[in-house]
Design a protein around this motif. Structure first.
Motif, mmCIF file in Angstrom:
data_model
loop_
_atom_site.group_PDB
_atom_site.id
_atom_site.type_symbol
_atom_site.label_atom_id
_atom_site.label_comp_id
_atom_site.label_asym_id
_atom_site.label_seq_id
_atom_site.Cartn_x
_atom_site.Cartn_y
_atom_site.Cartn_z
ATOM 1 N N ASP A 187 11.021 30.782 179.919
ATOM 2 C CA ASP A 187 11.091 29.894 181.079
ATOM 3 C C ASP A 187 12.551 29.521 181.322
ATOM 4 O OD1 ASP A 187 10.214 27.985 183.114
ATOM 5 O OD2 ASP A 187 8.306 28.019 182.060
ATOM 6 N N GLY A 188 12.770 28.273 181.808
ATOM 7 C CA GLY A 188 14.143 27.780 181.967
ATOM 8 C C GLY A 188 14.885 27.876 180.653
ATOM 9 N N GLY A 189 14.160 27.601 179.569
ATOM 10 C CA GLY A 189 14.633 27.865 178.211
ATOM 11 C C GLY A 189 13.690 28.867 177.568
ATOM 12 N N VAL A 190 14.166 29.570 176.557
ATOM 13 C CA VAL A 190 13.321 30.518 175.816
ATOM 14 C C VAL A 190 13.221 30.034 174.375
ATOM 15 C CG1 VAL A 190 13.203 32.847 174.830
ATOM 16 C CG2 VAL A 190 13.779 32.546 177.234
ATOM 17 N N THR A 191 11.975 29.849 173.892
ATOM 18 C CA THR A 191 11.786 29.525 172.478
ATOM 19 C C THR A 191 10.789 30.501 171.876
ATOM 20 O OG1 THR A 191 10.044 27.873 172.950
ATOM 21 C CG2 THR A 191 12.317 27.079 172.788
ATOM 22 N N VAL A 192 11.113 30.999 170.688
ATOM 23 C CA VAL A 192 10.261 31.957 169.980
ATOM 24 C C VAL A 192 9.920 31.345 168.629
ATOM 25 C CG1 VAL A 192 10.033 34.308 169.104
ATOM 26 C CG2 VAL A 192 11.417 33.866 171.159
ATOM 27 N N GLY A 193 8.638 31.057 168.424
ATOM 28 C CA GLY A 193 8.221 30.349 167.220
ATOM 29 C C GLY A 193 7.376 31.198 166.288
ATOM 30 N N ALA A 194 7.575 31.004 164.986
ATOM 31 C CA ALA A 194 6.750 31.638 163.956
ATOM 32 C C ALA A 194 5.696 30.625 163.517
ATOM 33 C CB ALA A 194 7.612 32.062 162.774
ATOM 34 N N HIS A 195 4.441 30.854 163.896
ATOM 35 C CA HIS A 195 3.335 29.956 163.570
ATOM 36 C C HIS A 195 2.611 30.508 162.337
ATOM 37 C CE1 HIS A 195 3.092 27.932 167.726
ATOM 38 N NE2 HIS A 195 4.067 28.825 167.822
ATOM 39 N N ARG A 196 2.702 29.807 161.227
ATOM 40 C CA ARG A 196 2.026 30.248 160.007
ATOM 41 C C ARG A 196 0.987 29.215 159.604
ATOM 42 N NH1 ARG A 196 5.590 31.243 154.831
ATOM 43 N NH2 ARG A 196 5.436 28.964 154.667
ATOM 44 N N LYS A 197 -0.274 29.639 159.683
ATOM 45 C CA LYS A 197 -1.395 28.784 159.257
ATOM 46 C C LYS A 197 -1.322 27.392 159.886
ATOM 47 C CE LYS A 197 -2.369 32.243 156.521
ATOM 48 N NZ LYS A 197 -3.292 33.288 157.018
ATOM 49 N N GLY A 198 -1.059 27.338 161.181
ATOM 50 C CA GLY A 198 -1.095 26.068 161.895
ATOM 51 C C GLY A 198 0.196 25.286 161.912
ATOM 52 N N LYS A 199 1.279 25.832 161.368
ATOM 53 C CA LYS A 199 2.579 25.164 161.353
ATOM 54 C C LYS A 199 3.638 26.098 161.939
ATOM 55 C CE LYS A 199 1.152 21.536 158.923
ATOM 56 N NZ LYS A 199 1.065 20.178 159.499
ATOM 57 N N ILE A 201 6.899 27.217 161.429
ATOM 58 C CA ILE A 201 7.836 27.115 160.300
ATOM 59 C C ILE A 201 9.264 27.505 160.670
ATOM 60 C CG2 ILE A 201 6.020 27.401 158.581
ATOM 61 C CD1 ILE A 201 6.981 30.338 158.269
ATOM 62 N N ASP A 202 9.446 28.149 161.815
ATOM 63 C CA ASP A 202 10.794 28.443 162.313
ATOM 64 C C ASP A 202 10.713 28.692 163.810
ATOM 65 O OD1 ASP A 202 13.498 28.903 162.447
ATOM 66 O OD2 ASP A 202 13.528 30.546 160.995
ATOM 67 N N VAL A 203 11.746 28.246 164.529
ATOM 68 C CA VAL A 203 11.800 28.429 165.978
ATOM 69 C C VAL A 203 13.234 28.184 166.421
ATOM 70 C CG1 VAL A 203 11.196 26.002 166.450
ATOM 71 C CG2 VAL A 203 10.726 27.750 168.189
ATOM 72 N N ASN A 204 13.675 28.945 167.413
ATOM 73 C CA ASN A 204 15.020 28.688 167.949
ATOM 74 C C ASN A 204 14.991 27.458 168.851
ATOM 75 O OD1 ASN A 204 13.551 30.535 169.895
ATOM 76 N ND2 ASN A 204 15.345 30.055 171.136
ATOM 77 N N ASN A 205 16.085 26.726 168.878
ATOM 78 C CA ASN A 205 16.193 25.510 169.682
ATOM 79 C C ASN A 205 16.610 25.891 171.105
ATOM 80 O OD1 ASN A 205 16.928 23.138 170.947
ATOM 81 N ND2 ASN A 205 18.140 22.349 169.261
ATOM 82 N N GLY A 206 15.613 26.197 171.922
ATOM 83 C CA GLY A 206 15.899 26.594 173.302
ATOM 84 C C GLY A 206 16.402 25.464 174.163
ATOM 85 N N PHE A 207 16.134 24.227 173.758
ATOM 86 C CA PHE A 207 16.599 23.062 174.516
ATOM 87 C C PHE A 207 18.124 23.025 174.549
ATOM 88 C CE2 PHE A 207 17.642 18.504 174.934
ATOM 89 C CZ PHE A 207 16.895 18.188 176.068
ATOM 90 N N ASP A 208 18.747 23.339 173.412
ATOM 91 C CA ASP A 208 20.210 23.365 173.332
ATOM 92 C C ASP A 208 20.785 24.736 173.656
ATOM 93 O OD1 ASP A 208 20.347 20.701 172.660
ATOM 94 O OD2 ASP A 208 20.436 21.050 170.510
ATOM 95 N N GLY A 209 19.912 25.731 173.845
ATOM 96 C CA GLY A 209 20.390 27.053 174.238
ATOM 97 C C GLY A 209 20.583 28.028 173.097
ATOM 98 N N GLU A 210 20.035 27.730 171.920
ATOM 99 C CA GLU A 210 20.129 28.653 170.791
ATOM 100 C C GLU A 210 19.166 29.824 171.005
ATOM 101 O OE1 GLU A 210 19.663 28.095 165.964
ATOM 102 O OE2 GLU A 210 18.069 27.361 167.261
ATOM 103 N N GLY A 211 19.516 30.993 170.486
ATOM 104 C CA GLY A 211 18.617 32.142 170.571
ATOM 105 C C GLY A 211 18.865 32.993 171.798
ATOM 106 N N PRO A 212 17.810 33.644 172.351
ATOM 107 C CA PRO A 212 17.987 34.502 173.530
ATOM 108 C C PRO A 212 18.408 33.679 174.750
ATOM 109 C CG PRO A 212 15.842 34.861 172.493
ATOM 110 C CD PRO A 212 16.418 33.635 171.867
ATOM 111 N N PHE A 213 19.124 34.310 175.686
ATOM 112 C CA PHE A 213 19.409 33.588 176.920
ATOM 113 C C PHE A 213 18.127 33.508 177.742
ATOM 114 C CE2 PHE A 213 20.758 37.816 178.793
ATOM 115 C CZ PHE A 213 20.017 37.778 179.965
ATOM 116 N N SER A 214 18.112 32.562 178.683
ATOM 117 C CA SER A 214 16.893 32.298 179.448
ATOM 118 C C SER A 214 17.220 32.338 180.933
ATOM 119 C CB SER A 214 16.333 30.935 179.058
ATOM 120 O OG SER A 214 17.225 29.907 179.494
ATOM 121 N N PHE A 215 16.371 31.709 181.729
ATOM 122 C CA PHE A 215 16.635 31.655 183.164
ATOM 123 C C PHE A 215 17.954 30.952 183.443
ATOM 124 C CE2 PHE A 215 16.280 29.261 187.200
ATOM 125 C CZ PHE A 215 16.332 30.347 188.064
#
Length: 361
Positions: A187-199, A201-215
């Motif tokens: 979306d406006g930001g991009v976040t990619v999360g690893a969901h393990r057994k309901g948690k 456990i790791d995700v990039n901080n798309g709010f601050d712009g970490e990880g892949p670029f977004s819109f």
């Protein structure tokens, strides 16, 4: 408590230019409205908007001919609170205090809980939030960086990520707590999360712009080039540089567009520059998905592409070609905020989940 009981839930999602509301009977949407703010309200400070937004919500429900006393609960979009685990939280005075004092930042989403709490109190109802952006279930090792005193933050599209992960778990005949899923919210930001057994456990901080670029966000940048940007005379203040990297980079900068729908039109026209930009974005998102597969030790039940950019088939197809060897890929386009809020509240009302307490740990 009978699962056949019908609960009526008001959900509130405040946006910069409007307040989205909906009324659900269990998880069936019976009324939805986008209440656009007047220029007069728009010009007010964020917290001065509470009273006119609240009045507009109650007026919309009354004009519908619905008795406010028929509501069973109210749920607002969660804001920038202290880091908390995922789930549904009953709104309390501490939560309101933290949102008003901007304990973790000032954002329009902060109004969601406040509006829900004030309307619910007048009706002697309970009010809730569900999976706010500050959900933090990351391990200590995931937060660590090469600079010991700098820690990564968990700020992401928690509400929609967990909603679609639960939807996929049902599709696979499992509970969310039994699955390992990678969710990419695009979306406006991009976040990619690893969901393990309901948690998550790791995700990039798309709010601050970490990880892949977004819109509109730059994504992660080479350190040296970022330092050079800070010395650039056109970025003569940290605030101006933040604005450039968080709100005027990504596809906006590549294609000189203002809205996601503009990108979709360019792709439909097979615009060469748009296709090249989407290829770069797709490459970065696929690489982030690969990183999360490593976090999950290769045990992945499914990969989800969601968010408003997941409406672009060309982007989906590019990513799927890169990552389908990891696991099957499922698309859930759009952002399901209103239904996700209603579902989280419904689980509590039906006794399937206990509301959590927001407190200082």
């Amino acid at each position: 408590m009978s699962n056949n009981q019908i609960f009526r839930i008001l959900v509130i999602n405040p946006l910069v230019h409007a307040t989205k509301i909906a009324i659900y009977e269990n998880d069936r949407n019976i009324f939805e409205q986008n209440i656009v703010l007047t220029d007069q309200v728009m010009n007010l400070d964020l917290y001065e908007q509470i009273e006119p937004r609240k009045q507009a919500i109650t007026n919309a429900i009354i004009n519908l001919g619905l008795n406010l006393s028929s509501l069973d609960a109210i749920c607002g979009r969660g804001g920038l609170l202290r880091p908390i685990s995922g789930g549904t939280y009953q709104i309390n005075q501490l939560m309101i205090q933290d949102l008003v004092s901007c304990v973790n930042g000032k954002h329009v989403s902060n109004l969601g809980a406040i509006l829900a709490y004030e309307i619910a109190n007048n009706l002697s109802l309970n009010s809730y939030i569900v999976d706010p952006v500050v959900v933090d279930e990351m391990s200590d090792v995931a937060k660590s960086t090469g600079v010991p005193h700098i820690k990564r933050k968990s700020i992401f599209h928690a509400l929609n990520q967990k909603f679609v992960a639960m939807e996929l778990a049902k599709r696979l005949g499992k509970n969310y707590e039994q699955t390992n899923v990678i969710v990419a919210h695009l979306d406006g930001g991009v976040t990619v999360g690893a969901h393990r057994k309901g948690k998550v456990i790791d995700v990039n901080n798309g709010f601050d712009g970490e990880g892949p670029f977004s819109f509109e966000r730059s994504g992660s940048l080479p350190n040296n080039e970022l330092i050079n940007l800070t010395n650039d005379s056109t970025n003569n203040s940290s605030q101006r540089l933040k604005q450039r990297l968080i709100h005027h980079s990504g596809l906006k900068a590549y294609l000189d567009v203002k809205q996601i729908k503009d990108v979709k039109l360019l792709i439909q026209k097979k615009d060469k520059q748009a296709i090249e930009a989407i290829d770069i974005m797709g490459y970065q998102i696929a690489k982030e998905i690969g990183k999360m597969a490593v976090v999950l030790d290769g045990h992945v039940d499914g990969i989800i592409l969601t968010g408003n950019l997941a409406d672009i088939n060309y982007l989906n197809e590019y990513i799927i070609k890169k990552v389908s060897w990891i696991a099957d890929v499922f698309t859930y386009p759009g952002e399901n905020a209103l239904l996700a809020l209603a579902r989280g509240t419904l689980r509590v009302l039906q006794g399937k989940e206990q509301a959590k307490l927001y407190e200082i740990v």
